[in-house]
Design a protein around this motif. Structure first.
Motif, PDB file in Angstrom:
ATOM      1  N   HIS A 130      -1.676 -12.069  94.982  1.00  0.00           N
ATOM      2  CA  HIS A 130      -0.624 -11.178  94.501  1.00  0.00           C
ATOM      3  C   HIS A 130      -0.850 -10.859  93.020  1.00  0.00           C
ATOM      4  O   HIS A 130      -1.340 -11.696  92.265  1.00  0.00           O
ATOM      5  CB  HIS A 130       0.760 -11.832  94.630  1.00  0.00           C
ATOM      6  CG  HIS A 130       1.366 -11.713  95.983  1.00  0.00           C
ATOM      7  ND1 HIS A 130       1.416 -12.759  96.859  1.00  0.00           N
ATOM      8  CD2 HIS A 130       1.958 -10.674  96.605  1.00  0.00           C
ATOM      9  CE1 HIS A 130       2.018 -12.374  97.966  1.00  0.00           C
ATOM     10  NE2 HIS A 130       2.353 -11.110  97.844  1.00  0.00           N
ATOM     11  N   ILE A 131      -0.472  -9.659  92.626  1.00  0.00           N
ATOM     12  CA  ILE A 131      -0.393  -9.282  91.219  1.00  0.00           C
ATOM     13  C   ILE A 131       1.070  -8.919  90.984  1.00  0.00           C
ATOM     14  O   ILE A 131       1.587  -7.966  91.559  1.00  0.00           O
ATOM     15  CB  ILE A 131      -1.317  -8.091  90.891  1.00  0.00           C
ATOM     16  CG1 ILE A 131      -2.774  -8.469  91.173  1.00  0.00           C
ATOM     17  CG2 ILE A 131      -1.136  -7.664  89.446  1.00  0.00           C
ATOM     18  CD1 ILE A 131      -3.755  -7.321  90.992  1.00  0.00           C
ATOM     19  N   TYR A 132       1.741  -9.719  90.151  1.00  0.00           N
ATOM     20  CA  TYR A 132       3.176  -9.573  89.958  1.00  0.00           C
ATOM     21  C   TYR A 132       3.489  -8.658  88.771  1.00  0.00           C
ATOM     22  O   TYR A 132       2.870  -8.767  87.714  1.00  0.00           O
ATOM     23  CB  TYR A 132       3.816 -10.940  89.694  1.00  0.00           C
ATOM     24  CG  TYR A 132       3.664 -11.888  90.847  1.00  0.00           C
ATOM     25  CD1 TYR A 132       4.588 -11.905  91.881  1.00  0.00           C
ATOM     26  CD2 TYR A 132       2.585 -12.779  90.913  1.00  0.00           C
ATOM     27  CE1 TYR A 132       4.450 -12.776  92.952  1.00  0.00           C
ATOM     28  CE2 TYR A 132       2.446 -13.651  91.979  1.00  0.00           C
ATOM     29  CZ  TYR A 132       3.376 -13.645  92.991  1.00  0.00           C
ATOM     30  OH  TYR A 132       3.231 -14.495  94.048  1.00  0.00           O
ATOM     31  N   SER A 190       8.015  -7.358  84.597  1.00  0.00           N
ATOM     32  CA  SER A 190       9.409  -6.962  84.352  1.00  0.00           C
ATOM     33  C   SER A 190      10.316  -7.268  85.531  1.00  0.00           C
ATOM     34  O   SER A 190      11.527  -7.362  85.375  1.00  0.00           O
ATOM     35  CB  SER A 190       9.499  -5.471  84.039  1.00  0.00           C
ATOM     36  OG  SER A 190       8.962  -5.224  82.781  1.00  0.00           O
ATOM     37  N   ASN A 191       9.720  -7.394  86.703  1.00  0.00           N
ATOM     38  CA  ASN A 191      10.473  -7.746  87.899  1.00  0.00           C
ATOM     39  C   ASN A 191       9.520  -8.502  88.816  1.00  0.00           C
ATOM     40  O   ASN A 191       8.843  -7.900  89.645  1.00  0.00           O
ATOM     41  CB  ASN A 191      11.022  -6.499  88.594  1.00  0.00           C
ATOM     42  CG  ASN A 191      11.841  -6.840  89.824  1.00  0.00           C
ATOM     43  OD1 ASN A 191      11.869  -7.989  90.283  1.00  0.00           O
ATOM     44  ND2 ASN A 191      12.517  -5.850  90.372  1.00  0.00           N
ATOM     45  N   VAL A 192       9.455  -9.824  88.649  1.00  0.00           N
ATOM     46  CA  VAL A 192       8.472 -10.626  89.388  1.00  0.00           C
ATOM     47  C   VAL A 192       8.752 -10.678  90.888  1.00  0.00           C
ATOM     48  O   VAL A 192       7.986 -11.270  91.632  1.00  0.00           O
ATOM     49  CB  VAL A 192       8.325 -12.051  88.814  1.00  0.00           C
ATOM     50  CG1 VAL A 192       7.759 -12.002  87.410  1.00  0.00           C
ATOM     51  CG2 VAL A 192       9.639 -12.801  88.873  1.00  0.00           C
ATOM     52  N   LEU A 193       9.818 -10.044  91.324  1.00  0.00           N
ATOM     53  CA  LEU A 193      10.053  -9.914  92.753  1.00  0.00           C
ATOM     54  C   LEU A 193       9.296  -8.716  93.320  1.00  0.00           C
ATOM     55  O   LEU A 193       9.306  -8.476  94.521  1.00  0.00           O
ATOM     56  CB  LEU A 193      11.551  -9.780  93.045  1.00  0.00           C
ATOM     57  CG  LEU A 193      12.406 -10.974  92.608  1.00  0.00           C
ATOM     58  CD1 LEU A 193      13.876 -10.715  92.890  1.00  0.00           C
ATOM     59  CD2 LEU A 193      11.939 -12.252  93.278  1.00  0.00           C
ATOM     60  N   LYS A 194       8.638  -7.954  92.423  1.00  0.00           N
ATOM     61  CA  LYS A 194       7.821  -6.815  92.851  1.00  0.00           C
ATOM     62  C   LYS A 194       6.356  -7.106  92.573  1.00  0.00           C
ATOM     63  O   LYS A 194       6.009  -7.714  91.570  1.00  0.00           O
ATOM     64  CB  LYS A 194       8.246  -5.539  92.134  1.00  0.00           C
ATOM     65  CG  LYS A 194       9.571  -5.007  92.638  1.00  0.00           C
ATOM     66  CD  LYS A 194       9.801  -3.602  92.188  1.00  0.00           C
ATOM     67  CE  LYS A 194      11.027  -3.044  92.874  1.00  0.00           C
ATOM     68  NZ  LYS A 194      11.218  -1.631  92.527  1.00  0.00           N
ATOM     69  N   CYS A 195       5.510  -6.611  93.474  1.00  0.00           N
ATOM     70  CA  CYS A 195       4.067  -6.837  93.387  1.00  0.00           C
ATOM     71  C   CYS A 195       3.310  -5.523  93.495  1.00  0.00           C
ATOM     72  O   CYS A 195       3.838  -4.527  94.012  1.00  0.00           O
ATOM     73  CB  CYS A 195       3.614  -7.748  94.532  1.00  0.00           C
ATOM     74  SG  CYS A 195       4.205  -9.443  94.385  1.00  0.00           S
ATOM     75  N   GLN A 238       1.470   1.247  94.291  1.00  0.00           N
ATOM     76  CA  GLN A 238       2.845   1.206  93.817  1.00  0.00           C
ATOM     77  C   GLN A 238       3.266  -0.236  93.579  1.00  0.00           C
ATOM     78  O   GLN A 238       2.493  -1.159  93.813  1.00  0.00           O
ATOM     79  CB  GLN A 238       3.754   1.828  94.877  1.00  0.00           C
ATOM     80  CG  GLN A 238       3.728   1.052  96.200  1.00  0.00           C
ATOM     81  CD  GLN A 238       4.474   1.742  97.330  1.00  0.00           C
ATOM     82  OE1 GLN A 238       4.958   2.860  97.189  1.00  0.00           O
ATOM     83  NE2 GLN A 238       4.579   1.060  98.462  1.00  0.00           N
ATOM     84  N   THR A 239       4.489  -0.415  93.085  1.00  0.00           N
ATOM     85  CA  THR A 239       5.096  -1.750  93.117  1.00  0.00           C
ATOM     86  C   THR A 239       6.115  -1.726  94.249  1.00  0.00           C
ATOM     87  O   THR A 239       6.733  -0.694  94.538  1.00  0.00           O
ATOM     88  CB  THR A 239       5.778  -2.126  91.783  1.00  0.00           C
ATOM     89  OG1 THR A 239       6.761  -1.159  91.449  1.00  0.00           O
ATOM     90  CG2 THR A 239       4.751  -2.256  90.672  1.00  0.00           C
ATOM     91  N   TRP A 240       6.258  -2.904  94.873  1.00  0.00           N
ATOM     92  CA  TRP A 240       7.131  -3.019  96.044  1.00  0.00           C
ATOM     93  C   TRP A 240       7.602  -4.465  96.102  1.00  0.00           C
ATOM     94  O   TRP A 240       6.910  -5.355  95.620  1.00  0.00           O
ATOM     95  CB  TRP A 240       6.342  -2.653  97.303  1.00  0.00           C
ATOM     96  CG  TRP A 240       7.188  -2.372  98.499  1.00  0.00           C
ATOM     97  CD1 TRP A 240       7.407  -3.207  99.560  1.00  0.00           C
ATOM     98  CD2 TRP A 240       7.923  -1.182  98.765  1.00  0.00           C
ATOM     99  NE1 TRP A 240       8.229  -2.597 100.477  1.00  0.00           N
ATOM    100  CE2 TRP A 240       8.568  -1.342 100.011  1.00  0.00           C
ATOM    101  CE3 TRP A 240       8.113   0.023  98.066  1.00  0.00           C
ATOM    102  CZ2 TRP A 240       9.379  -0.367 100.576  1.00  0.00           C
ATOM    103  CZ3 TRP A 240       8.921   0.990  98.644  1.00  0.00           C
ATOM    104  CH2 TRP A 240       9.546   0.797  99.872  1.00  0.00           C
ATOM    105  N   PRO A 241       8.786  -4.715  96.679  1.00  0.00           N
ATOM    106  CA  PRO A 241       9.216  -6.110  96.783  1.00  0.00           C
ATOM    107  C   PRO A 241       8.108  -6.980  97.399  1.00  0.00           C
ATOM    108  O   PRO A 241       7.525  -6.621  98.425  1.00  0.00           O
ATOM    109  CB  PRO A 241      10.447  -6.036  97.682  1.00  0.00           C
ATOM    110  CG  PRO A 241      11.015  -4.671  97.389  1.00  0.00           C
ATOM    111  CD  PRO A 241       9.794  -3.794  97.212  1.00  0.00           C
TER     112      PRO A 241
END
Length: 163
Positions: free
Chosen positions: A34-36, A39-44, A59-62
Protein backbone atom coordinates in the motif's frame (compact mmCIF):
# COMPACT_ATOMS: atom_id res chain seq x y z
CA UNK A 1 22.41 3.36 6.36
CA UNK A 2 25.75 2.11 5.01
CA UNK A 3 24.14 -1.03 3.55
CA UNK A 4 22.21 1.16 1.14
CA UNK A 5 24.73 3.87 0.23
CA UNK A 6 24.34 3.01 -3.45
CA UNK A 7 20.73 4.16 -3.22
CA UNK A 8 21.55 7.71 -2.06
CA UNK A 9 22.06 9.00 -5.57
CA UNK A 10 19.64 11.91 -5.81
CA UNK A 11 19.74 15.09 -3.80
CA UNK A 12 17.28 17.92 -3.87
CA UNK A 13 17.05 21.01 -1.71
CA UNK A 14 19.70 19.74 0.71
CA UNK A 15 17.82 16.55 1.53
CA UNK A 16 18.44 13.05 0.29
CA UNK A 17 15.93 11.46 -2.06
CA UNK A 18 15.96 7.69 -2.08
CA UNK A 19 15.16 4.89 -4.45
CA UNK A 20 12.40 2.54 -3.43
CA UNK A 21 13.44 -0.58 -1.63
CA UNK A 22 12.47 -3.72 -3.53
CA UNK A 23 9.54 -5.17 -1.65
CA UNK A 24 8.14 -8.51 -2.79
CA UNK A 25 4.48 -8.40 -3.74
CA UNK A 26 2.40 -9.73 -0.89
CA UNK A 27 -1.29 -9.38 -1.58
CA UNK A 28 -2.10 -11.27 1.65
CA UNK A 29 -0.81 -8.42 3.79
CA UNK A 30 -2.82 -5.37 4.78
CA UNK A 31 0.19 -3.06 4.65
CA UNK A 32 2.91 -4.36 2.29
CA UNK A 33 2.36 -2.77 -1.06
CA UNK A 34 0.00 0.00 0.00
CA UNK A 35 0.98 3.63 -0.54
CA UNK A 36 -0.91 5.73 1.99
CA UNK A 37 -2.03 9.33 1.42
CA UNK A 38 -0.63 11.06 4.50
CA UNK A 39 -3.42 13.66 4.81
CA UNK A 40 -5.92 10.83 5.11
CA UNK A 41 -4.23 7.51 5.91
CA UNK A 42 -7.54 5.75 5.36
CA UNK A 43 -6.99 6.44 1.64
CA UNK A 44 -4.44 4.70 -0.56
CA UNK A 45 -3.01 4.99 -4.03
CA UNK A 46 -5.53 3.13 -6.17
CA UNK A 47 -6.04 1.92 -9.73
CA UNK A 48 -9.41 3.28 -10.86
CA UNK A 49 -12.03 0.52 -11.11
CA UNK A 50 -9.19 -2.02 -10.72
CA UNK A 51 -8.90 -1.88 -14.52
CA UNK A 52 -5.53 -3.20 -15.66
CA UNK A 53 -4.95 -1.50 -19.00
CA UNK A 54 -3.01 1.38 -20.49
CA UNK A 55 -4.18 4.88 -19.55
CA UNK A 56 -6.20 3.82 -16.49
CA UNK A 57 -6.38 6.71 -14.05
CA UNK A 58 -4.63 6.57 -10.67
CA UNK A 59 -6.57 7.95 -7.72
CA UNK A 60 -6.85 7.81 -3.95
CA UNK A 61 -9.56 5.57 -2.56
CA UNK A 62 -10.47 4.17 0.85
CA UNK A 63 -7.83 1.54 1.65
CA UNK A 64 -8.97 -2.01 1.05
CA UNK A 65 -7.60 -5.42 0.10
CA UNK A 66 -8.27 -5.33 -3.65
CA UNK A 67 -5.43 -5.75 -6.14
CA UNK A 68 -5.99 -2.11 -7.17
CA UNK A 69 -4.04 -0.95 -4.11
CA UNK A 70 -1.03 -3.22 -3.96
CA UNK A 71 2.13 -1.87 -5.53
CA UNK A 72 5.53 -3.43 -6.05
CA UNK A 73 8.59 -1.20 -5.81
CA UNK A 74 11.48 -2.13 -8.07
CA UNK A 75 14.41 0.18 -8.64
CA UNK A 76 12.81 3.43 -9.81
CA UNK A 77 9.50 1.97 -10.94
CA UNK A 78 6.24 1.56 -9.06
CA UNK A 79 4.56 -1.56 -10.45
CA UNK A 80 1.09 -2.97 -9.93
CA UNK A 81 1.70 -5.99 -7.70
CA UNK A 82 -0.96 -8.14 -9.35
CA UNK A 83 0.48 -7.48 -12.82
CA UNK A 84 4.08 -6.29 -12.70
CA UNK A 85 4.06 -5.60 -16.42
CA UNK A 86 2.24 -2.35 -15.60
CA UNK A 87 3.79 0.74 -14.00
CA UNK A 88 2.81 4.08 -12.55
CA UNK A 89 3.31 6.46 -15.49
CA UNK A 90 3.40 10.21 -16.07
CA UNK A 91 1.10 10.85 -19.04
CA UNK A 92 3.21 11.52 -22.17
CA UNK A 93 6.25 12.15 -19.91
CA UNK A 94 5.02 15.73 -19.58
CA UNK A 95 6.08 17.32 -16.26
CA UNK A 96 3.53 20.16 -16.47
CA UNK A 97 1.65 20.78 -13.21
CA UNK A 98 -1.69 18.97 -13.23
CA UNK A 99 -0.63 16.31 -15.73
CA UNK A 100 -2.33 12.98 -15.08
CA UNK A 101 -0.72 9.94 -13.46
CA UNK A 102 -1.86 6.70 -15.05
CA UNK A 103 -1.18 3.00 -15.32
CA UNK A 104 0.75 2.00 -18.43
CA UNK A 105 2.71 -1.01 -19.64
CA UNK A 106 6.23 -0.83 -18.24
CA UNK A 107 8.44 0.42 -21.05
CA UNK A 108 11.67 1.64 -19.45
CA UNK A 109 11.03 5.33 -20.17
CA UNK A 110 11.67 8.05 -17.63
CA UNK A 111 7.90 8.68 -17.46
CA UNK A 112 7.89 5.64 -15.15
CA UNK A 113 10.84 6.57 -12.91
CA UNK A 114 10.04 7.80 -9.40
CA UNK A 115 12.13 8.71 -6.38
CA UNK A 116 10.82 8.59 -2.82
CA UNK A 117 12.04 11.57 -0.80
CA UNK A 118 11.77 10.19 2.74
CA UNK A 119 12.66 13.52 4.37
CA UNK A 120 9.63 15.26 2.87
CA UNK A 121 7.48 12.18 2.15
CA UNK A 122 7.25 13.14 -1.52
CA UNK A 123 7.18 10.82 -4.51
CA UNK A 124 9.22 12.80 -7.03
CA UNK A 125 9.26 12.40 -10.80
CA UNK A 126 12.73 11.60 -12.01
CA UNK A 127 11.99 13.67 -15.12
CA UNK A 128 11.94 16.76 -12.89
CA UNK A 129 12.76 16.35 -9.19
CA UNK A 130 10.84 19.56 -8.41
CA UNK A 131 7.61 17.72 -9.38
CA UNK A 132 5.74 15.30 -7.11
CA UNK A 133 2.65 13.14 -7.00
CA UNK A 134 -0.21 15.34 -5.82
CA UNK A 135 -3.87 14.66 -5.05
CA UNK A 136 -6.61 16.90 -6.42
CA UNK A 137 -10.18 15.74 -5.73
CA UNK A 138 -8.91 12.17 -5.27
CA UNK A 139 -7.16 12.19 -8.69
CA UNK A 140 -3.39 11.74 -8.67
CA UNK A 141 -1.56 14.27 -10.83
CA UNK A 142 1.87 15.85 -10.98
CA UNK A 143 2.47 19.09 -9.10
CA UNK A 144 5.28 21.36 -8.00
CA UNK A 145 6.69 19.98 -4.77
CA UNK A 146 6.18 22.22 -1.76
CA UNK A 147 6.79 21.49 1.89
CA UNK A 148 4.99 24.52 3.26
CA UNK A 149 1.42 25.54 3.89
CA UNK A 150 -1.74 23.72 2.99
CA UNK A 151 -0.44 22.67 -0.43
CA UNK A 152 2.09 20.31 1.17
CA UNK A 153 -0.72 18.19 2.62
CA UNK A 154 -1.80 17.21 -0.90
CA UNK A 155 1.49 15.59 -1.84
CA UNK A 156 2.77 13.62 1.15
CA UNK A 157 2.79 9.82 1.08
CA UNK A 158 3.59 7.06 3.54
CA UNK A 159 5.40 4.27 1.73
CA UNK A 160 6.09 1.15 3.81
CA UNK A 161 9.26 -0.57 2.63
CA UNK A 162 10.81 2.59 1.24
CA UNK A 163 13.73 4.42 2.82
Amino acid sequence: DPDHEDRYDYKYDGSVAYYFDSVPANTNSTTTGHIYFKSNVLKCLDLSHNRVSDNTNIQTWPCNTTDAQYWYFQDEQIKLASNQGYCLDLYKANPTDGNNIQLYKCNGTNAQDWIYDADHQFIRSKIDLTKCLKVIDDNVVLGSCTDSGDAASYMKWIVPGAY
